[in-house]
Motif scaffolding. Sequence first.
Motif, PDB file in Angstrom:
ATOM      1  N   SER A 337     -22.510 -36.505  35.390  1.00  0.00           N
ATOM      2  CA  SER A 337     -21.263 -36.386  34.635  1.00  0.00           C
ATOM      3  C   SER A 337     -21.078 -37.491  33.598  1.00  0.00           C
ATOM      4  O   SER A 337     -20.178 -37.413  32.771  1.00  0.00           O
ATOM      5  CB  SER A 337     -20.062 -36.388  35.585  1.00  0.00           C
ATOM      6  OG  SER A 337     -20.040 -37.578  36.359  1.00  0.00           O
ATOM      7  N   PHE A 338     -21.936 -38.524  33.621  1.00  0.00           N
ATOM      8  CA  PHE A 338     -21.800 -39.646  32.695  1.00  0.00           C
ATOM      9  C   PHE A 338     -22.513 -39.353  31.379  1.00  0.00           C
ATOM     10  O   PHE A 338     -23.455 -38.548  31.326  1.00  0.00           O
ATOM     11  CB  PHE A 338     -22.408 -40.916  33.282  1.00  0.00           C
ATOM     12  CG  PHE A 338     -21.607 -41.562  34.384  1.00  0.00           C
ATOM     13  CD1 PHE A 338     -20.573 -40.891  35.014  1.00  0.00           C
ATOM     14  CD2 PHE A 338     -21.908 -42.848  34.804  1.00  0.00           C
ATOM     15  CE1 PHE A 338     -19.850 -41.483  36.044  1.00  0.00           C
ATOM     16  CE2 PHE A 338     -21.194 -43.451  35.823  1.00  0.00           C
ATOM     17  CZ  PHE A 338     -20.162 -42.769  36.447  1.00  0.00           C
ATOM     18  N   LEU A 339     -22.086 -40.013  30.331  1.00  0.00           N
ATOM     19  CA  LEU A 339     -22.854 -40.044  29.099  1.00  0.00           C
ATOM     20  C   LEU A 339     -24.266 -40.508  29.435  1.00  0.00           C
ATOM     21  O   LEU A 339     -24.453 -41.494  30.141  1.00  0.00           O
ATOM     22  CB  LEU A 339     -22.206 -41.027  28.115  1.00  0.00           C
ATOM     23  CG  LEU A 339     -22.946 -41.248  26.797  1.00  0.00           C
ATOM     24  CD1 LEU A 339     -22.707 -40.075  25.867  1.00  0.00           C
ATOM     25  CD2 LEU A 339     -22.497 -42.556  26.140  1.00  0.00           C
ATOM     26  N   GLY A 340     -25.276 -39.797  28.945  1.00  0.00           N
ATOM     27  CA  GLY A 340     -26.654 -40.197  29.225  1.00  0.00           C
ATOM     28  C   GLY A 340     -27.173 -39.756  30.571  1.00  0.00           C
ATOM     29  O   GLY A 340     -28.284 -40.130  30.961  1.00  0.00           O
ATOM     30  N   SER A 469     -29.495 -50.317  25.514  1.00  0.00           N
ATOM     31  CA  SER A 469     -28.404 -51.289  25.462  1.00  0.00           C
ATOM     32  C   SER A 469     -27.912 -51.505  24.039  1.00  0.00           C
ATOM     33  O   SER A 469     -26.717 -51.731  23.801  1.00  0.00           O
ATOM     34  CB  SER A 469     -28.864 -52.618  26.068  1.00  0.00           C
ATOM     35  OG  SER A 469     -27.836 -53.575  26.030  1.00  0.00           O
ATOM     36  N   ALA A 470     -28.821 -51.414  23.068  1.00  0.00           N
ATOM     37  CA  ALA A 470     -28.474 -51.676  21.670  1.00  0.00           C
ATOM     38  C   ALA A 470     -28.064 -50.429  20.901  1.00  0.00           C
ATOM     39  O   ALA A 470     -27.613 -50.524  19.756  1.00  0.00           O
ATOM     40  CB  ALA A 470     -29.655 -52.339  20.960  1.00  0.00           C
ATOM     41  N   ALA A 471     -28.223 -49.254  21.489  1.00  0.00           N
ATOM     42  CA  ALA A 471     -27.941 -48.007  20.774  1.00  0.00           C
ATOM     43  C   ALA A 471     -26.465 -47.932  20.375  1.00  0.00           C
ATOM     44  O   ALA A 471     -25.582 -48.433  21.082  1.00  0.00           O
ATOM     45  CB  ALA A 471     -28.307 -46.807  21.639  1.00  0.00           C
ATOM     46  N   ASN A 472     -26.208 -47.291  19.240  1.00  0.00           N
ATOM     47  CA  ASN A 472     -24.864 -47.228  18.684  1.00  0.00           C
ATOM     48  C   ASN A 472     -24.432 -45.770  18.534  1.00  0.00           C
ATOM     49  O   ASN A 472     -25.170 -44.961  17.976  1.00  0.00           O
ATOM     50  CB  ASN A 472     -24.845 -47.916  17.314  1.00  0.00           C
ATOM     51  CG  ASN A 472     -23.432 -48.191  16.826  1.00  0.00           C
ATOM     52  OD1 ASN A 472     -22.471 -47.798  17.470  1.00  0.00           O
ATOM     53  ND2 ASN A 472     -23.316 -48.864  15.703  1.00  0.00           N
ATOM     54  N   GLY A 473     -23.270 -45.426  19.053  1.00  0.00           N
ATOM     55  CA  GLY A 473     -22.773 -44.062  18.956  1.00  0.00           C
ATOM     56  C   GLY A 473     -23.159 -43.241  20.174  1.00  0.00           C
ATOM     57  O   GLY A 473     -24.232 -43.437  20.752  1.00  0.00           O
ATOM     58  N   ASP A 474     -22.286 -42.313  20.563  1.00  0.00           N
ATOM     59  CA  ASP A 474     -22.500 -41.564  21.805  1.00  0.00           C
ATOM     60  C   ASP A 474     -23.810 -40.778  21.805  1.00  0.00           C
ATOM     61  O   ASP A 474     -24.534 -40.770  22.807  1.00  0.00           O
ATOM     62  CB  ASP A 474     -21.340 -40.608  22.039  1.00  0.00           C
ATOM     63  CG  ASP A 474     -20.075 -41.325  22.502  1.00  0.00           C
ATOM     64  OD1 ASP A 474     -20.160 -42.537  22.779  1.00  0.00           O
ATOM     65  OD2 ASP A 474     -19.024 -40.663  22.587  1.00  0.00           O
ATOM     66  N   ALA A 475     -24.130 -40.114  20.697  1.00  0.00           N
ATOM     67  CA  ALA A 475     -25.341 -39.285  20.662  1.00  0.00           C
ATOM     68  C   ALA A 475     -26.585 -40.154  20.817  1.00  0.00           C
ATOM     69  O   ALA A 475     -27.499 -39.819  21.593  1.00  0.00           O
ATOM     70  CB  ALA A 475     -25.403 -38.494  19.361  1.00  0.00           C
ATOM     71  N   ARG A 477     -26.763 -43.204  22.071  1.00  0.00           N
ATOM     72  CA  ARG A 477     -26.770 -43.838  23.391  1.00  0.00           C
ATOM     73  C   ARG A 477     -27.253 -42.858  24.458  1.00  0.00           C
ATOM     74  O   ARG A 477     -28.056 -43.207  25.328  1.00  0.00           O
ATOM     75  CB  ARG A 477     -25.384 -44.366  23.750  1.00  0.00           C
ATOM     76  CG  ARG A 477     -24.880 -45.486  22.863  1.00  0.00           C
ATOM     77  CD  ARG A 477     -23.561 -46.045  23.380  1.00  0.00           C
ATOM     78  NE  ARG A 477     -23.775 -46.843  24.578  1.00  0.00           N
ATOM     79  CZ  ARG A 477     -23.027 -46.788  25.677  1.00  0.00           C
ATOM     80  NH1 ARG A 477     -22.037 -45.921  25.757  1.00  0.00           N
ATOM     81  NH2 ARG A 477     -23.295 -47.557  26.704  1.00  0.00           N
ATOM     82  N   SER A 478     -26.737 -41.637  24.410  1.00  0.00           N
ATOM     83  CA  SER A 478     -27.133 -40.635  25.396  1.00  0.00           C
ATOM     84  C   SER A 478     -28.638 -40.395  25.345  1.00  0.00           C
ATOM     85  O   SER A 478     -29.319 -40.397  26.388  1.00  0.00           O
ATOM     86  CB  SER A 478     -26.381 -39.328  25.148  1.00  0.00           C
ATOM     87  OG  SER A 478     -26.754 -38.346  26.092  1.00  0.00           O
ATOM     88  N   ALA A 479     -29.171 -40.221  24.153  1.00  0.00           N
ATOM     89  CA  ALA A 479     -30.611 -39.979  23.999  1.00  0.00           C
ATOM     90  C   ALA A 479     -31.420 -41.166  24.503  1.00  0.00           C
ATOM     91  O   ALA A 479     -32.463 -40.999  25.147  1.00  0.00           O
ATOM     92  CB  ALA A 479     -30.933 -39.693  22.538  1.00  0.00           C
ATOM     93  N   ALA A 480     -30.941 -42.378  24.214  1.00  0.00           N
ATOM     94  CA  ALA A 480     -31.674 -43.580  24.618  1.00  0.00           C
ATOM     95  C   ALA A 480     -31.689 -43.743  26.135  1.00  0.00           C
ATOM     96  O   ALA A 480     -32.717 -44.110  26.718  1.00  0.00           O
ATOM     97  CB  ALA A 480     -31.056 -44.809  23.954  1.00  0.00           C
ATOM     98  N   TYR A 481     -30.576 -43.474  26.788  1.00  0.00           N
ATOM     99  CA  TYR A 481     -30.533 -43.617  28.250  1.00  0.00           C
ATOM    100  C   TYR A 481     -31.334 -42.521  28.945  1.00  0.00           C
ATOM    101  O   TYR A 481     -31.939 -42.751  30.001  1.00  0.00           O
ATOM    102  CB  TYR A 481     -29.084 -43.643  28.738  1.00  0.00           C
ATOM    103  CG  TYR A 481     -28.464 -45.014  28.616  1.00  0.00           C
ATOM    104  CD1 TYR A 481     -28.759 -46.020  29.530  1.00  0.00           C
ATOM    105  CD2 TYR A 481     -27.611 -45.318  27.572  1.00  0.00           C
ATOM    106  CE1 TYR A 481     -28.217 -47.286  29.422  1.00  0.00           C
ATOM    107  CE2 TYR A 481     -27.054 -46.586  27.441  1.00  0.00           C
ATOM    108  CZ  TYR A 481     -27.356 -47.569  28.368  1.00  0.00           C
ATOM    109  OH  TYR A 481     -26.832 -48.825  28.247  1.00  0.00           O
TER     110      TYR A 481
END
Length: 527
Positions: A337-340, A469-475, A477-481
Motif C-alpha cells: 500500500s506504500f509508495l514504491g 534516497s535521492a530520487a525526487n517526485g513520487d513517480a 521515487r516509486s520507480a527507484a524503490y
Amino acid sequence: MNRSIKIITAVAAAAAVSWAVTACGDGNNGGGTSANGQATKTLTANDTFDLKTADPARSFEFTGGTVVHQLYQTVLGFKGNSVKDLIPQLCSYTISKDNKTVTLTLDGTHHFSDGSPVTVDDIVFSFKRLQGIKGNPSFMLDGVDVEKVDDKTVKLVSKTPNPQLPYILPNTSLGIVNSKQVKAHGGTEGTDDKAEQWLDGHSEGSGPYELESYNAQSQVVFKANPHYDGPKPTYNRVVLQNVDASTQKVNVQAGTAQLAYSLGPDQVKDLDKSKASVLTDESTETIFMWFNMDPQYGKEVSNPTFIQGIRHAIDYSKLLDLAGTGAIQPGGMVPVSFLGGLKSDPANSYDLAKAKQLISQSGYSGQTISVLYSEDVSAGSAQMGDIVQSVQAQLKAVGVNLKLNPQPSSTSLDSFRSGKMQAGIAYWGADYPDPADYLVFTPDQSLAMRAQWTTARGKKDAKLAAAASAANGDAARSAAYIAMQKQMNIDGPFIPLFQPASITVAATSLKDVVPNPVLGISFGDIH
C-alpha cells in the motif's frame, strides 16, 4: 512502536490496537446529560492496553497512539484509509525541489480545548520539544531544523534530502500541544522536560476530544472538546477500558459491541454478518525470513545463491492460509500500500525444481541451520511458531534442515541485534508510511547489519538505495524503490513472507468507520 523489529506479545497481538466499542457506557445506554446540558452519547471501548503515556512527544505504543490521536491534531493528516494521500489538518505544505525544506502554512482557525488559538509558536515548541526530550519518537525529526518564519509560517529544513518528511508529520507523536499550558506545567525543549505527568491527566490539544480521566492500567475517558473547529463528534463521550482481548468477540456476538478492531481472521469467520460487517485491508507489517551474510556466523547460508534457492522453496500460499483471510504476499519489504511497494516479484515465487537446483549449486549439503524467532509473537491467525514450523517442513522437501531456536521476545530482539545469529524469521512494522523507512534494510544500515549485510556484499544494492534516497517526485521515487527491492531480492538476506491482514469489525448500525493503517480509527468520525 520503535525503529526496530516490533515485538508484540501473544496477548497484545491478539488485540494489536484492538478494541470493542459499545453504546452502553456507565449503564445509561448512551443516554444522560452532560455538565453543559447537552445530551450525552457514550461509546465504551475495550482494549488490551500497552499504554504508557498520553504525552504525544513520548507516546510510541499502540494504545498510546489511539489515545493521542483523539486528543491532538497534527499539521498534516491522511485522507481516509490512504497512507499516500496527505491532507491539511492544521497546515498546508510545500516541499522544495531539493527535498530539503518543508514549508508549513497555518490555515484556518483552530483552538485548543481551553479556547486559545493554535499558533505557529505552538507548532515550533511541539516539534522542538519532541526533538529535545530524546524519547522513542524523537528520531522522526532527526536532522531537521525547525524555524518560525512569521505568524503563519514554519520551515522544516533538513541537512540532506528528506522527501519522506511530509509522510512523517501525520504521526500522532507529532501532535501539537498548547505551549503556554505545557510550559506552565514543566514543559521544556530539553531532556529536563517534566510535563508528562500533567499531560497524563490534562490534555492540551485541539482534537475532537479532551481527557476527562486517565489511568494507564484501567481506563481512559474522553469528552468532546467544546472548542474543536471540526464537525462535532456524534459520540461526545468515549470510555476506553483495559480488558482481555477474548471478550471482544463475545461483545460483538451479543450485540453490545459496535466495533472490534483487528480481531484475528479466525475470530471473525463465524460472525453473524447481519449484526456486524468485517472490513479487511492490508496491514503495514511484514513477516520476513533473514540469513546472516557473514560466513563466520551464517556459514552455508551466507551464500546469496543459497538464499535465492530458499526464495523458491517456500510455498507462500501455505503461509497465507496460516495467516488467515486478508493476508497478502508482497514482492519486497515495502508494504504494497506504500509508495514504491512491489506487488510481486518472480524472485520470490514457489518453484521446487528451481529451488533444488540453486541450493545444490550453492554447495549446501544438509547442514543444520539454526533459525531464531520470537515464541510469544503472533502473525495474523497463527503464532510465529506455526509459521516457522511450516517453513521448516517446506524446506525439508528440498533437503534443507532447520533447527528451531525459539526465544521470548524480551531476548530474541537482542539476539538479532547482535549480528551473530545464523538465520531467523522476524517481524517489522513501519514507523511511518514511506518507503524511506525501509532503507534500514539496505547494506550497512541498522537492520542490514543484524544480518551482516555490508556494502562490500551488496554494492549494486547500496547504489540503488542511494539513488532511491535521492530520487525526487513520487513517480521517480516509486520507480527507484521498486528497482532497489528487485535487486535486494537477488543479492540480499531478507525474504518477505507475508503481510498479515488488518481487520475491523463494525456493527451494521455504524457509519463512517474508516480505519487508517497508520493512525487507526478516529472516534470523532463515527456516526
